[in-house]
Design an enzyme around this catalytic site. Structure first.
Site, PDB file in Angstrom:
ATOM      1  N   GLU A  32      11.596 -13.698 -20.002  1.00  0.00           N
ATOM      2  CA  GLU A  32      11.214 -12.339 -19.628  1.00  0.00           C
ATOM      3  C   GLU A  32      10.202 -11.770 -20.632  1.00  0.00           C
ATOM      4  OE1 GLU A  32      11.334 -10.697 -17.120  1.00  0.00           O
ATOM      5  OE2 GLU A  32      10.948  -8.652 -17.786  1.00  0.00           O
TER       6      GLU A  32
ATOM      7  N   LYS B  59       6.450 -10.539 -19.584  1.00  0.00           N
ATOM      8  CA  LYS B  59       5.993  -9.177 -19.871  1.00  0.00           C
ATOM      9  C   LYS B  59       4.684  -9.212 -20.629  1.00  0.00           C
ATOM     10  CE  LYS B  59       7.940  -7.414 -18.003  1.00  0.00           C
ATOM     11  NZ  LYS B  59       8.931  -7.190 -16.997  1.00  0.00           N
TER      12      LYS B  59
ATOM     13  N   CYS C  22       0.842  -1.179   0.000  1.00  0.00           N
ATOM     14  CA  CYS C  22       0.000   0.000   0.000  1.00  0.00           C
ATOM     15  C   CYS C  22       0.878   1.229   0.000  1.00  0.00           C
ATOM     16  CB  CYS C  22      -0.866   0.024   1.257  1.00  0.00           C
ATOM     17  SG  CYS C  22      -1.762  -1.517   1.499  1.00  0.00           S
TER      18      CYS C  22
ATOM     19  N   ASN D 160       0.750   0.156   6.044  1.00  0.00           N
ATOM     20  CA  ASN D 160       1.240  -0.671   4.933  1.00  0.00           C
ATOM     21  C   ASN D 160       2.000  -1.835   5.544  1.00  0.00           C
ATOM     22  OD1 ASN D 160       2.396  -1.685   2.542  1.00  0.00           O
ATOM     23  ND2 ASN D 160       4.181  -0.372   2.807  1.00  0.00           N
ATOM     24  N   GLY D 161       1.742  -3.054   5.070  1.00  0.00           N
ATOM     25  CA  GLY D 161       2.450  -4.227   5.592  1.00  0.00           C
ATOM     26  C   GLY D 161       1.464  -5.290   6.031  1.00  0.00           C
TER      27      GLY D 161
ATOM     28  N   GLU E  41       1.762 -10.420 -18.378  1.00  0.00           N
ATOM     29  CA  GLU E  41       1.497  -9.470 -17.297  1.00  0.00           C
ATOM     30  C   GLU E  41       0.596  -8.320 -17.744  1.00  0.00           C
ATOM     31  OE1 GLU E  41       4.555  -7.607 -14.015  1.00  0.00           O
ATOM     32  OE2 GLU E  41       5.278  -7.957 -16.018  1.00  0.00           O
TER      33      GLU E  41
HETATM   34  O1  M6R Z   1      11.122  -5.315  -6.993  1.00  0.00           O
HETATM   35  P1  M6R Z   1      11.525  -6.714  -7.384  1.00  0.00           P
HETATM   36  O2  M6R Z   1      12.524  -6.732  -8.481  1.00  0.00           O
HETATM   37  O3  M6R Z   1      11.985  -7.534  -6.191  1.00  0.00           O
HETATM   38  O4  M6R Z   1      10.193  -7.370  -7.908  1.00  0.00           O
HETATM   39  C1  M6R Z   1      10.157  -8.704  -8.304  1.00  0.00           C
HETATM   40  C2  M6R Z   1       8.913  -9.006  -9.103  1.00  0.00           C
HETATM   41  O5  M6R Z   1       7.767  -8.768  -8.341  1.00  0.00           O
HETATM   42  C3  M6R Z   1       8.836  -8.140 -10.370  1.00  0.00           C
HETATM   43  O6  M6R Z   1       9.982  -8.277 -11.147  1.00  0.00           O
HETATM   44  C4  M6R Z   1       7.611  -8.515 -11.209  1.00  0.00           C
HETATM   45  O7  M6R Z   1       7.773  -9.790 -11.739  1.00  0.00           O
HETATM   46  C5  M6R Z   1       7.426  -7.461 -12.296  1.00  0.00           C
HETATM   47  N1  M6R Z   1       6.088  -6.959 -12.250  1.00  0.00           N
HETATM   48  C6  M6R Z   1       7.719  -7.942 -13.664  1.00  0.00           C
HETATM   49  O8  M6R Z   1       7.456  -6.991 -14.627  1.00  0.00           O
END
Ligand code: M6R
Length: 592
Positions: free
Chosen positions: A469, A473, A2, A98-99, A476
């Site tokens: 990757e 992408k 959050c 947040n948390g 996502e």
């Molecule tokens: O902030 P981080 O690199 O630790 O995040 C890891 C993943 O949550 C992040 O890379 C996620 O897969 C992305 N939304 C990919 O685009």
């Protein structure tokens, strides 16, 4: 997951909260709310976006103090009862959080016994009530914070005010970020520094298990026992945390187009006067370790696949783990392992879990992150920053390239190999060429792909890592089911899925695997697949869809991930989707 903002003593607090919450909604965006002091505690909150919240908020609110929150639901559905701010049972405390409070059920049971009742399902409401319970018992807010911090277990960044003091905000934290912006005649709070930069250059990053009491004149910081701490005021490079879209329609497009300057900035930051600029002790520790353990999530995990190979190329053995897997079955290969954690945000809860285990085991560790001052940055032994500038779009792009670039430099520095510098500089030219000349063909390809339900990516070696990757992408942000398959694995199962018209996107950029990949293309074509080949000039064949200039093949993720990112972007755009904020996702995954 959050976003939190707070202000005291500001002339136009609503403007700050509105813009601040917008900047932080990368941390979650299913509901939002504000709390302020008029004749007492007042709140406005609703399910939906920050824009919606502002549309139902009177613009003439008069208050010296305000807090705001944008939520990504963890405990309790995204409905109005669970939306922040939360007001305590006897209406003494107004709080945003947040948390995740791990022991909130026990806290609720304890309070229930004392006569407290709850209107929602959140762990945050339990904290509001616990604070109130001790506030009423001790008649002192600081004592209530100390008692509350000693009882709650979990991650939290909490900001609150009381019903009888319109001039004080209280904040305390553990494992979730909270930054104070120190102003002249006002003070601000936020989950990260980006909402603050328009107002001040001076920041205090609150340490875990510390709390702060702020009014318009001062910000006092205390340790968990209530002893005053001399807080360190730090300055930040404002350009790197600016949320300015600079005329782009989406952050994702802006961030893709920042890829070439980002590669350049990293090289210039870690290679000066013909020498690598890494801490010599870090290089010594890496050289003396007998095994490198990479741990990361999502896109950063894909980087670890490439990075692991880079270290192997310089004679180190390496393993790569997904953080949420490793955390529950930690293994420690080698006699003297060195752990490299990778995280764009530096706040990923799964990785923080891993770091805690690593520290218990006393293992040498390094975080590679884009976020200075983040939890992982501050708690790791070594930290290397990406200097990529804030990444706002949920889909990570420039950070992926930055992480890969940094690992290429770091691995090469183990053996003082400088050939990577020229290779990277050449990649910058390749990326710029893609940015300047390839968007029309990528957009055309996106148009052909947008209505498909399934899309496969194929590659081998570095091109396989890139395929993973590219596939993440696409799924996502376009919600198209997609898989990445190593070319050699096709015949071991996935080829059963190939059918008439199925789009298969193939990367061919590596001479050692090019012939085998061409063989794979024939296999899928003969089963009806519609193949799109992305190749480098020297390996290209007539009919390939996108042909880019040659580069050193081990830098495939640096040089042509840009093609994959544009492709995902234009598919999502063609489908009319929210590119920067895909459904169900948040930028910073601060819960496990
Ligand atoms: O902030 P981080 O690199 O630790 O995040 C890891 C993943 O949550 C992040 O890379 C996620 O897969 C992305 N939304 C990919 O685009």
């Amino acid at each position: 997951m959050c976003g939190i903002v707070g202000a005291i003593g500001l002339n136009n607090p609503l403007e700050y909260v509105q813009k601040g919450l917008k900047m932080l909604d990368y941390r979650g965006y299913d509901s939002a709310g504000i709390g302020f002091f008029s004749n007492g505690i007042d709140i406005i909150k609703d399910v939906g976006s920050v824009e919606h919240l502002m549309s139902i908020t009177p613009q003439n609110i008069q208050t010296n103090l305000i807090i705001g929150h944008t939520r990504w639901a963890t405990h309790g559905s995204p409905d109005i009862r669970n939306t922040h701010p939360h007001i305590s049972f006897n209406k003494r405390i107004c709080l945003v959080h947040n948390g995740v409070i791990d022991n909130y059920k026990e806290i609720k049971d304890f309070l229930f016994e004392k006569g407290y009742r709850f209107y929602g399902e959140t762990d945050s409401e339990a904290v509001a009530n616990l604070l109130e319970y001790y506030y009423l018992e001790k008649k002192d807010v600081k004592s209530a914070i100390k008692e509350t911090m000693s009882l709650i277990i979990g991650s939290y960044a909490i900001v609150f005010f009381t019903n009888n003091d319109p001039n004080t905000l209280y904040l305390f934290k553990n494992s979730s970020p909270l930054v104070i912006g120190v102003g002249d005649g006002f003070n601000l709070v936020a989950s990260d520094a980006s909402p603050l930069v328009k107002y001040t250059n001076d920041f205090i990053e609150l340490d875990d298990f510390s709390f702060a009491v702020i009014n318009e004149k001062e910000a006092k910081v205390f340790d968990r026992e209530g002893n005053p701490i001399q807080a360190k005021i730090i300055n930040k490079d404002i350009e790197l945390i600016s949320h300015d879209l600079k005329g782009y329609p989406h952050y994702m497009l802006k961030e893709i187009e920042e890829i070439s300057p980002v590669i350049n900035r990293i090289v210039n930051n870690y290679y000066i006067n013909n020498k690598y600029q890494f801490d010599p002790q870090l290089i010594k520790d890496l050289n003396e370790s007998d095994h490198i353990i990479f741990i990361a999530c999502g896109t950063s995990y894909h980087v670890s696949l490439v990075g692991g190979r880079y270290f192997e190329n310089y004679g180190k053995s390496a393993s790569r783990f997904i953080a949420s897997e490793w955390a529950f079955h930690p293994t420690f290969p080698g006699q003297k392992p060195f752990v490299i954690l990778i995280s764009q945000s530096g706040e990923t809860a799964d990785l923080i879990h891993c770091l805690n285990i690593i520290k218990q085991q006393n293992l040498n560790n390094l975080i590679i992150t884009n976020t200075g001052g983040s939890t992982l940055d501050r708690n790791s032994h070594y930290s290397l920053l990406l200097h990529a500038g804030i990444e706002v779009s949920v889909a990570s792009t420039k950070a992926y390239v930055a992480q890969t670039t940094l690992l290429a430099l770091l691995a090469a520095s183990l053996k003082d190999d400088y050939s990577v510098i020229d290779d990277l500089k050449h990649c910058i030219e390749v990326v710029e060429d893609i940015q300047n000349n390839y968007k029309p063909i990528i957009q055309k390809t996106a148009g052909e792909l947008k209505d498909h339900q399934n899309i496969f990516y194929l590659g081998r070696s570095y091109d396989y890592f890139l395929s993973l990757e590219a596939s993440l992408k696409l799924k996502e942000i376009s919600y198209i089911h997609s898989e990445a398959i190593p070319g050699g694995e096709l015949k071991h199962g996935p080829i059963a899925l190939i059918e008439d018209g199925l789009p298969v996107i193939v990367f061919i950029t590596d001479p050692t695997t090019a012939a085998s990949m061409r063989g794979n293309i024939e296999e899928v074509k003969s089963r009806g697949a519609k193949v799109y080949v992305i190749s480098t000039r020297s390996l290209s064949q007539q009919g390939d869809t996108i042909i880019v200039n040659d580069y050193a093949p081990y830098l495939s993720s640096v040089a042509i991930s840009t093609v994959a990112f544009y492709l995902a972007y234009y598919v999502a755009l063609a489908k009319g989707l929210n590119v920067d904020k895909p459904r169900n996702l948040a930028k910073s995954v601060t819960v496990e």
